[in-house]
Every structure is written in C-alpha cells, then in structure tokens.
Design an enzyme around this catalytic site. Structure first.
Site, mmCIF file in Angstrom:
data_model
loop_
_atom_site.group_PDB
_atom_site.id
_atom_site.type_symbol
_atom_site.label_atom_id
_atom_site.label_comp_id
_atom_site.label_asym_id
_atom_site.label_seq_id
_atom_site.Cartn_x
_atom_site.Cartn_y
_atom_site.Cartn_z
ATOM 1 N N ARG A 169 -41.618 -10.879 44.935
ATOM 2 C CA ARG A 169 -40.712 -11.681 45.074
ATOM 3 C C ARG A 169 -41.188 -12.782 46.018
ATOM 4 N NH1 ARG A 169 -39.813 -9.986 40.795
ATOM 5 N NH2 ARG A 169 -37.569 -9.610 39.907
ATOM 6 N N SER A 246 -30.596 -12.677 38.635
ATOM 7 C CA SER A 246 -30.317 -11.902 39.776
ATOM 8 C C SER A 246 -30.155 -12.352 41.309
ATOM 9 C CB SER A 246 -31.345 -10.814 40.030
ATOM 10 O OG SER A 246 -31.577 -9.931 38.821
ATOM 11 N N GLU A 347 -31.924 -13.969 46.193
ATOM 12 C CA GLU A 347 -33.327 -14.323 45.431
ATOM 13 C C GLU A 347 -33.394 -16.045 45.414
ATOM 14 O OE1 GLU A 347 -34.641 -11.672 42.237
ATOM 15 O OE2 GLU A 347 -35.284 -13.178 41.204
HETATM 16 C C1 LIG Z 1 -30.684 -15.900 33.200
HETATM 17 C C2 LIG Z 1 -31.912 -15.738 34.443
HETATM 18 C C3 LIG Z 1 -32.707 -14.747 34.443
HETATM 19 C C4 LIG Z 1 -33.894 -14.605 35.340
HETATM 20 N N1 LIG Z 1 -34.722 -13.661 35.328
HETATM 21 C C5 LIG Z 1 -35.613 -13.572 36.191
HETATM 22 C C6 LIG Z 1 -36.558 -12.396 36.129
HETATM 23 O O1 LIG Z 1 -36.431 -11.579 35.360
HETATM 24 N N2 LIG Z 1 -37.586 -12.231 37.297
HETATM 25 C C7 LIG Z 1 -37.644 -13.259 38.012
HETATM 26 O O2 LIG Z 1 -38.641 -13.371 38.764
HETATM 27 N N3 LIG Z 1 -36.931 -14.343 37.858
HETATM 28 C C8 LIG Z 1 -35.873 -14.526 37.144
HETATM 29 N N4 LIG Z 1 -35.045 -15.600 37.403
HETATM 30 C C9 LIG Z 1 -35.197 -16.679 38.278
HETATM 31 C C10 LIG Z 1 -36.042 -17.857 37.718
HETATM 32 O O3 LIG Z 1 -35.823 -18.211 36.348
HETATM 33 C C11 LIG Z 1 -37.361 -17.913 37.975
HETATM 34 O O4 LIG Z 1 -37.650 -17.853 39.517
HETATM 35 C C12 LIG Z 1 -38.274 -19.106 37.536
HETATM 36 O O5 LIG Z 1 -39.632 -18.897 37.777
HETATM 37 C C13 LIG Z 1 -37.789 -20.410 38.336
HETATM 38 O O6 LIG Z 1 -38.478 -21.299 37.479
HETATM 39 P P1 LIG Z 1 -38.059 -22.776 37.827
HETATM 40 O O7 LIG Z 1 -38.980 -23.627 36.885
HETATM 41 O O8 LIG Z 1 -36.880 -22.913 37.070
HETATM 42 O O9 LIG Z 1 -37.978 -23.246 39.347
HETATM 43 P P2 LIG Z 1 -36.699 -23.970 40.103
HETATM 44 O O10 LIG Z 1 -35.724 -23.274 40.023
HETATM 45 O O11 LIG Z 1 -36.916 -25.073 39.584
HETATM 46 O O12 LIG Z 1 -37.644 -23.744 41.509
HETATM 47 C C14 LIG Z 1 -37.637 -22.773 42.173
HETATM 48 C C15 LIG Z 1 -38.433 -22.725 43.549
HETATM 49 O O13 LIG Z 1 -39.741 -23.178 42.953
HETATM 50 C C16 LIG Z 1 -40.305 -24.337 43.609
HETATM 51 N N5 LIG Z 1 -40.962 -24.856 42.702
HETATM 52 C C17 LIG Z 1 -40.662 -25.194 41.322
HETATM 53 N N6 LIG Z 1 -41.826 -25.625 40.694
HETATM 54 C C18 LIG Z 1 -42.815 -26.021 41.436
HETATM 55 C C19 LIG Z 1 -43.973 -26.625 41.600
HETATM 56 N N7 LIG Z 1 -44.415 -27.003 40.454
HETATM 57 N N8 LIG Z 1 -44.808 -26.434 42.752
HETATM 58 C C20 LIG Z 1 -44.063 -26.011 43.957
HETATM 59 N N9 LIG Z 1 -43.173 -25.348 44.030
HETATM 60 C C21 LIG Z 1 -42.286 -25.650 42.867
HETATM 61 C C22 LIG Z 1 -39.064 -25.095 43.896
HETATM 62 O O14 LIG Z 1 -39.139 -25.904 44.965
HETATM 63 C C23 LIG Z 1 -38.074 -23.715 44.407
HETATM 64 O O15 LIG Z 1 -38.342 -23.572 45.519
HETATM 65 C C24 LIG Z 1 -34.020 -15.686 36.356
HETATM 66 C C25 LIG Z 1 -32.992 -16.848 36.171
HETATM 67 C C26 LIG Z 1 -32.110 -16.926 35.390
HETATM 68 C C27 LIG Z 1 -31.223 -18.042 35.248
#
Ligand SMILES: Cc1cc2nc3c(=O)[nH]c(=O)nc-3n(C[C@H](O)[C@H](O)[C@H](O)COP(=O)(O)OP(=O)(O)OC[C@H]3O[C@@H](n4cnc5c(N)ncnc54)[C@H](O)[C@@H]3O)c2cc1C
Length: 353
Positions: A169, A246, A347
């Site tokens: 992570r 999580s 997380e």
């Molecule tokens: C139901 C559910 C289940 C999930 N299961 C998992 C799992 O199994 N495993 C896991 O690892 N995660 C899980 N997650 C967490 C999440 O989905 C992941 O971390 C995902 O990669 C976040 O993507 P996002 O585009 O929504 O990022 P955001 O939430 O928009 O951003 C997250 C972080 O990344 C940064 N960021 C986003 N895009 C960029 C970019 N292009 N350049 C630089 N920084 C950036 C943001 O500034 C922020 O710090 C889950 C979430 C939910 C709601």
C-alpha cells in the site's frame, strides 16, 4: 493553453463525487482529458497560488466537511494501447481509464496479471499511488513504467517501476514524493502465459474441488462474487458499498511484536488468525483486530457504522459528515490501541483535515 471560463467550475460539491459520499466543496474544479489540460490546470493553480488536489475516481478519499480551498483536478485521460515488445505485451493505459474496464478488457483478451484485481473501483492513474492490491496480486507486479507530470519543473517524464519504490500500500507517490507527480499514463506488462497463483484463502475455497485450473474469466467472476458478498464491489443499490473499501491497512509486525500479540490473544483465549498470504508479508488481519476490540460487523454510530458485510469498511449510512466518519475512525483506532497495543493506519487519503 488558457482555460475558457467554462472549463473551470467553481464551488463544486465534492461529496457526491466520492464513493463514501462525504465532504464539502472544491473552490475550483477542472476535469483534464489531456496532458495539455493538466499542464494548464497546474499553471492556473500556480498563478493563483491555489493548493492542488489531484483526483481520479475519488474512491479512496475522505474529504473534510470544509472541502478543498484550492483547485481540484480530476484526471480523465482516456485510452488503452497494446504494444508488442521483446519483453512481452505492454499495455499503455491513460490515467483516466476506469480500472475495472482495463481489467475486464485484459481478461477477455486472455492476458493475465491483474485478474485478481477485478472489481476495484477508481482509475488507472491511482493504482500505483497505493500499489493497489487484492487477493494475492499487486499492481507493482505488472507495472513497467509510468508517464508523469513532474511539478518541480513542469515537465513530462518517464519513471521506471523501480523508481516508484513499491511496497505494501505504498509508493513514492504517497510517501517521499507525495504531491510531486501527476500520473498521466501507466504501462503494464501482461502475459498470456502468466497464470495467477491462487494462494488467497477465499479463492482457494471458491475453487476447491474444481478439477481444472481456473481460467482468467473464472477468476474474475470469482473475485467479483467474493467482493460483492463483502460489500467490496460498488453497487449503487448496496448501501454496504458506500465506503472507501477497507478503512485500515493490515499492520505489518516484527517477530517480537507478533509474539507479544499472540501472548495477549492467549490471555483472552483467542488465536491470532494466520493466513499464508498475510503471514508471508508478516501482516496481521486488521479486521480481526477491529472485531476483537469491541466492534462487530454492522456496528452503528449515528449516521456512520461498519459494514454488515465487512468489519474494515466504514460506511456512510446516509447523510453522514466527514467529521462523523473521522469520529468512528478515531474510536476504532483508540480501542485497538488500548486492547492490543497496535496502531492501525488508515488506508484512504484524508483530505483537508
Ligand atoms: C468498495 C471499495 C473497494 C476497494 N477495494 C480495494 C482493494 O481491494 N484494494 C485496494 O488497494 N484498494 C481498494 N479500494 C480503494 C481504491 O479503490 C483504490 O485505492 C483506487 O486505486 C483509488 O482510485 P481512485 O481513482 O478512486 O483514486 P482517488 O481516490 O481519486 O485518489 C486516491 C489517491 O491517489 C491520488 N491520485 C489519483 N489519481 C492520481 C493521478 N493521476 N496522479 C497522481 N495522484 C493521483 C489522489 O491524489 C489520492 O491521493 C477500494 C475502494 C472501495 C470504495
């Protein structure tokens, strides 16, 4: 590139953009579908001395009720390009591509390497940030390089996977170089030969007794079903999925700390669960700690609570505020610390607190 006034929105409600559904407004908001627009947005933020918040699908964010006082930049760069090289099949994927769309396309093309990461919400550009992982796979196993916008000199550069310093992570993007890079494209190496190692308990159970090796499609289907049963698949009809997934990372313990934990568990006539997938990385189950510190699935605290399907997911039961989410987070962290002497790390990214 200058923005027309129509490109920048003002006072945009951020809560509805997030999977958790909490948070105030963003002072300015831009959606960037191109590198040029990313560059122009950064320029706008610099000229107006605005703090910049980069977002993808907003599935890992808890945004404060006060919102964001600067510019929110949503990365929406599209495109999946497949290139054959001597080193294998490389997929160059725009940071704005929906992660699960990419997984689905790779699985239907019979390319292995990310099938166990099916059903994770969010966009491709965020996957390197916390080295997204699930069911025995992490993106660090398939990422070869990234195209990034470096905010120190406003140039586009390539970073190798090694330069990202991936760990559980963790990467440079959420640690040492936090805020420095905007990820524009991620390149993954996938392979028709790569077969997933189904070492994760839930998947082993799912396929127990199946005489043939599961196909990528079968693995994707299994992962999505397992996730849905845990409220870990976004479903607008399932209030248990109104979360960030999580909320706490699995703690990584030294041998001494693990022995101490086992001792405390024995005093309570409990056994610390040890699954091979966790034990290999010396991780222990955060869900077990939470459930054995006075919180069970379905625990309620006003408009927030724990999912009825997963003890690690804090859910918005409707109309919750970010303060209420943080209140429950604090309560859980305090109880786990008091009971087990272990600090649980959140997380998701806490924005504006
Ligand atoms: C139901 C559910 C289940 C999930 N299961 C998992 C799992 O199994 N495993 C896991 O690892 N995660 C899980 N997650 C967490 C999440 O989905 C992941 O971390 C995902 O990669 C976040 O993507 P996002 O585009 O929504 O990022 P955001 O939430 O928009 O951003 C997250 C972080 O990344 C940064 N960021 C986003 N895009 C960029 C970019 N292009 N350049 C630089 N920084 C950036 C943001 O500034 C922020 O710090 C889950 C979430 C939910 C709601």
């Amino acid at each position: 590139m200058e923005f027309s006034p129509f490109d920048i929105q003002q006072n945009v409600a951020l809560g509805p953009l997030t999977t958790l559904g909490v948070g105030g407004t963003g002072r300015y908001f831009v959606k960037a579908e191109s590198v040029e627009k990313v560059r122009a947005a950064v320029h706008f933020a610099e000229v107006h001395e605005l703090p910049l918040l980069v977002i993808g699908g907003a599935s890992n964010l808890v945004i404060s009720d006060l919102g964001w006082p600067g510019l929110v930049l949503e990365i929406a760069i599209d495109g999946i390009r497949q290139c054959s090289s001597a080193a294998g099949e490389i997929f160059e994927v725009g940071a704005g591509v929906d992660w699960d769309r990419f997984v689905a396309e790779s699985v239907s093309g019979d390319f292995g390497g990310i099938e166990c990461l099916s059903g994770i919400p969010g966009r491709v550009g965020a996957t390197p940030v916390q080295n997204v992982g699930a069911y025995g796979q992490e993106v660090s196993e398939t990422i070869v390089s990234l195209l990034v916008f470096d905010r120190t000199d406003n140039r586009v550069r390539t970073l190798s996977a090694a330069e990202c310093h991936f760990a559980y992570r963790k990467s440079i993007f959420n640690s040492d170089a936090c805020g420095r890079y905007i990820i524009l494209q991620v390149d993954y190496r996938l392979s028709r030969e790569r077969r997933s190692n189904l070492r994760y308990r839930d998947l082993e159970h799912y396929f127990a007794g199946q005489p043939t090796t599961p196909t990528l499609r079968e693995i994707r289907k299994a992962v999505c079903e397992i996730r849905a049963a845990k409220g870990m698949l976004i479903d607008p009809g399932d209030p248990e999925s109104r979360s960030v997934g999580s909320f706490f990372k699995n703690p990584v313990l030294s041998d001494v700390a693990f022995a101490r934990l086992q001792g405390k568990a024995q005093e309570r006539k409990l056994r610390v669960p040890s699954y091979p997938a966790l034990a290999r990385q010396k991780k222990i189950s955060a869900a077990w700690l939470v459930e054995n510190s006075g919180f069970s699935k379905g625990y309620r605290r006003g408009r927030v609570g724990l999912s009825q399907k997963h003890a690690l997911a804090i859910v918005n039961r409707g109309g919750a505020t970010a303060d209420e989410v943080i209140g429950l987070k604090d309560e859980i962290q305090h109880a786990v610390e008091q009971t087990w002497g272990i600090q649980l790390d959140p997380e998701p990214v806490l924005v504006g607190f």
